[in-house]
Design a protein around this motif. Structure first.
Motif, PDB file in Angstrom:
ATOM      1  N   SER A  13      -6.759   2.428  -0.825  1.00 32.98           N
ATOM      2  CA  SER A  13      -6.243   2.588  -2.176  1.00 32.98           C
ATOM      3  C   SER A  13      -7.408   2.847  -3.129  1.00 32.98           C
ATOM      4  O   SER A  13      -8.540   2.443  -2.858  1.00 32.98           O
ATOM      5  CB  SER A  13      -5.496   1.317  -2.595  1.00 32.98           C
ATOM      6  OG  SER A  13      -5.025   1.416  -3.916  1.00 32.98           O
ATOM      7  N   SER A  14      -7.118   3.485  -4.246  1.00 31.86           N
ATOM      8  CA  SER A  14      -8.158   3.736  -5.240  1.00 31.86           C
ATOM      9  C   SER A  14      -8.296   2.584  -6.226  1.00 31.86           C
ATOM     10  O   SER A  14      -9.195   2.570  -7.045  1.00 31.86           O
ATOM     11  CB  SER A  14      -7.868   5.034  -5.996  1.00 31.86           C
ATOM     12  OG  SER A  14      -6.621   4.936  -6.652  1.00 31.86           O
ATOM     13  N   GLY A  15      -7.389   1.599  -6.142  1.00 35.90           N
ATOM     14  CA  GLY A  15      -7.446   0.442  -7.030  1.00 35.90           C
ATOM     15  C   GLY A  15      -7.053  -0.843  -6.322  1.00 35.90           C
ATOM     16  O   GLY A  15      -6.213  -0.828  -5.422  1.00 35.90           O
ATOM     17  N   ILE A  16      -7.652  -1.944  -6.732  1.00 37.03           N
ATOM     18  CA  ILE A  16      -7.359  -3.245  -6.111  1.00 37.03           C
ATOM     19  C   ILE A  16      -5.923  -3.666  -6.408  1.00 37.03           C
ATOM     20  O   ILE A  16      -5.207  -4.116  -5.513  1.00 37.03           O
ATOM     21  CB  ILE A  16      -8.347  -4.312  -6.606  1.00 37.03           C
ATOM     22  CG1 ILE A  16      -9.763  -3.977  -6.147  1.00 37.03           C
ATOM     23  CG2 ILE A  16      -7.945  -5.699  -6.097  1.00 37.03           C
ATOM     24  CD1 ILE A  16     -10.850  -4.850  -6.753  1.00 37.03           C
ATOM     25  N   ALA A  17      -5.495  -3.520  -7.649  1.00 43.56           N
ATOM     26  CA  ALA A  17      -4.141  -3.950  -8.029  1.00 43.56           C
ATOM     27  C   ALA A  17      -3.075  -3.207  -7.227  1.00 43.56           C
ATOM     28  O   ALA A  17      -2.106  -3.809  -6.765  1.00 43.56           O
ATOM     29  CB  ALA A  17      -3.921  -3.738  -9.523  1.00 43.56           C
ATOM     30  N   GLY A  18      -3.254  -1.912  -7.049  1.00 45.19           N
ATOM     31  CA  GLY A  18      -2.296  -1.125  -6.278  1.00 45.19           C
ATOM     32  C   GLY A  18      -2.253  -1.531  -4.818  1.00 45.19           C
ATOM     33  O   GLY A  18      -1.201  -1.527  -4.181  1.00 45.19           O
ATOM     34  N   LEU A  19      -3.396  -1.905  -4.284  1.00 42.96           N
ATOM     35  CA  LEU A  19      -3.470  -2.318  -2.884  1.00 42.96           C
ATOM     36  C   LEU A  19      -2.788  -3.668  -2.675  1.00 42.96           C
ATOM     37  O   LEU A  19      -1.912  -3.806  -1.835  1.00 42.96           O
ATOM     38  CB  LEU A  19      -4.932  -2.399  -2.435  1.00 42.96           C
ATOM     39  CG  LEU A  19      -5.159  -2.872  -0.999  1.00 42.96           C
ATOM     40  CD1 LEU A  19      -4.703  -1.807  -0.008  1.00 42.96           C
ATOM     41  CD2 LEU A  19      -6.621  -3.209  -0.782  1.00 42.96           C
ATOM     42  N   THR A  20      -3.184  -4.665  -3.456  1.00 39.29           N
ATOM     43  CA  THR A  20      -2.716  -6.032  -3.237  1.00 39.29           C
ATOM     44  C   THR A  20      -1.289  -6.286  -3.718  1.00 39.29           C
ATOM     45  O   THR A  20      -0.734  -7.347  -3.453  1.00 39.29           O
ATOM     46  CB  THR A  20      -3.674  -7.042  -3.897  1.00 39.29           C
ATOM     47  OG1 THR A  20      -3.768  -6.751  -5.299  1.00 39.29           O
ATOM     48  CG2 THR A  20      -5.063  -6.972  -3.272  1.00 39.29           C
ATOM     49  N   ALA A  21      -0.679  -5.321  -4.392  1.00 37.22           N
ATOM     50  CA  ALA A  21       0.702  -5.485  -4.866  1.00 37.22           C
ATOM     51  C   ALA A  21       1.729  -5.136  -3.791  1.00 37.22           C
ATOM     52  O   ALA A  21       2.901  -5.458  -3.927  1.00 37.22           O
ATOM     53  CB  ALA A  21       0.934  -4.615  -6.096  1.00 37.22           C
ATOM     54  N   ASN A  22       1.291  -4.497  -2.717  1.00 41.23           N
ATOM     55  CA  ASN A  22       2.231  -4.016  -1.703  1.00 41.23           C
ATOM     56  C   ASN A  22       2.206  -4.850  -0.429  1.00 41.23           C
ATOM     57  O   ASN A  22       1.199  -5.471  -0.098  1.00 41.23           O
ATOM     58  CB  ASN A  22       1.911  -2.555  -1.378  1.00 41.23           C
ATOM     59  CG  ASN A  22       2.152  -1.659  -2.556  1.00 41.23           C
ATOM     60  OD1 ASN A  22       3.241  -1.634  -3.112  1.00 41.23           O
ATOM     61  ND2 ASN A  22       1.124  -0.938  -2.978  1.00 41.23           N
ATOM     62  N   SER A  23       3.302  -4.802   0.303  1.00 48.55           N
ATOM     63  CA  SER A  23       3.429  -5.545   1.557  1.00 48.55           C
ATOM     64  C   SER A  23       2.599  -4.905   2.662  1.00 48.55           C
ATOM     65  O   SER A  23       2.445  -3.689   2.716  1.00 48.55           O
ATOM     66  CB  SER A  23       4.888  -5.581   2.005  1.00 48.55           C
ATOM     67  OG  SER A  23       5.665  -6.274   1.071  1.00 48.55           O
ATOM     68  N   CYS A  24       2.084  -5.758   3.562  1.00 46.12           N
ATOM     69  CA  CYS A  24       1.266  -5.308   4.684  1.00 46.12           C
ATOM     70  C   CYS A  24       2.018  -5.529   5.994  1.00 46.12           C
ATOM     71  O   CYS A  24       2.435  -6.650   6.286  1.00 46.12           O
ATOM     72  CB  CYS A  24      -0.058  -6.061   4.699  1.00 46.12           C
ATOM     73  SG  CYS A  24      -1.133  -5.619   6.083  1.00 46.12           S
ATOM     74  N   HIS A  25       2.181  -4.472   6.786  1.00 45.85           N
ATOM     75  CA  HIS A  25       2.912  -4.569   8.052  1.00 45.85           C
ATOM     76  C   HIS A  25       2.121  -5.307   9.139  1.00 45.85           C
ATOM     77  O   HIS A  25       2.687  -5.684  10.157  1.00 45.85           O
ATOM     78  CB  HIS A  25       3.334  -3.183   8.528  1.00 45.85           C
ATOM     79  CG  HIS A  25       2.190  -2.302   8.906  1.00 45.85           C
ATOM     80  ND1 HIS A  25       1.428  -1.627   7.977  1.00 45.85           N
ATOM     81  CD2 HIS A  25       1.672  -1.993  10.107  1.00 45.85           C
ATOM     82  CE1 HIS A  25       0.491  -0.937   8.610  1.00 45.85           C
ATOM     83  NE2 HIS A  25       0.624  -1.137   9.893  1.00 45.85           N
ATOM     84  N   ARG A  26       0.820  -5.535   8.934  1.00 45.56           N
ATOM     85  CA  ARG A  26       0.013  -6.274   9.912  1.00 45.56           C
ATOM     86  C   ARG A  26      -0.427  -7.645   9.401  1.00 45.56           C
ATOM     87  O   ARG A  26      -1.344  -8.248   9.943  1.00 45.56           O
ATOM     88  CB  ARG A  26      -1.222  -5.463  10.299  1.00 45.56           C
ATOM     89  CG  ARG A  26      -0.906  -4.266  11.145  1.00 45.56           C
ATOM     90  CD  ARG A  26      -2.166  -3.653  11.702  1.00 45.56           C
ATOM     91  NE  ARG A  26      -1.857  -2.394  12.345  1.00 45.56           N
ATOM     92  CZ  ARG A  26      -2.716  -1.398  12.478  1.00 45.56           C
ATOM     93  NH1 ARG A  26      -3.949  -1.511  12.041  1.00 45.56           N
ATOM     94  NH2 ARG A  26      -2.350  -0.278  13.057  1.00 45.56           N
ATOM     95  N   HIS A  27       0.221  -8.129   8.371  1.00 49.23           N
ATOM     96  CA  HIS A  27      -0.134  -9.448   7.833  1.00 49.23           C
ATOM     97  C   HIS A  27       0.015 -10.487   8.929  1.00 49.23           C
ATOM     98  O   HIS A  27       1.001 -10.465   9.677  1.00 49.23           O
ATOM     99  CB  HIS A  27       0.770  -9.787   6.638  1.00 49.23           C
ATOM    100  CG  HIS A  27       0.290 -10.956   5.854  1.00 49.23           C
ATOM    101  ND1 HIS A  27       0.457 -12.245   6.257  1.00 49.23           N
ATOM    102  CD2 HIS A  27      -0.384 -11.008   4.684  1.00 49.23           C
ATOM    103  CE1 HIS A  27      -0.077 -13.064   5.374  1.00 49.23           C
ATOM    104  NE2 HIS A  27      -0.601 -12.325   4.400  1.00 49.23           N
ATOM    105  N   PRO A  28      -0.948 -11.401   9.078  1.00 49.09           N
ATOM    106  CA  PRO A  28      -0.888 -12.375  10.184  1.00 49.09           C
ATOM    107  C   PRO A  28       0.325 -13.302  10.157  1.00 49.09           C
ATOM    108  O   PRO A  28       0.729 -13.828  11.196  1.00 49.09           O
ATOM    109  CB  PRO A  28      -2.181 -13.178  10.052  1.00 49.09           C
ATOM    110  CG  PRO A  28      -2.823 -12.773   8.800  1.00 49.09           C
ATOM    111  CD  PRO A  28      -2.172 -11.528   8.303  1.00 49.09           C
TER     112      PRO A  28
END
Length: 81
Positions: A13-28
């Motif tokens: 992502s080009s921004g931290i806020a945009g990255l951390t606002a979305n769900s991760c399919h590999r979250h532990p």
């Protein structure tokens, strides 16, 4: 402009806020948000548990780590910062 990556899946992502606002399919935990990878952008990423390396975080974290603290096959590779 710097790029930001998820530590769990390598999403860029080009921004931290945009990255951390979305769900991760590999979250532990099976569900959760992207986690910011706080290391630098590299040509090779290594697993902090076993030393396996790959050219992208996505390729590294897509496989199980045989030395993961949760046990063999019970966790993915984790990139070294």
């Amino acid at each position: 402009m710097p790029n930001y990556y998820c530590e769990y899946c390598g999403t860029k992502s080009s921004g931290i806020a945009g990255l951390t606002a979305n769900s991760c399919h590999r979250h532990p935990d099976g569900k959760g948000k992207h986690k910011l990878y706080e290391g630098t952008e590299k040509t090779q990423y290594s697993c902090k548990y076993c030393g396996t390396s790959s050219s992208t975080i996505s390729a590294l974290t897509g496989n199980s780590c045989h030395r993961h603290p949760n046990g063999t096959g019970k966790g993915k590779h984790v990139p070294v910062l």
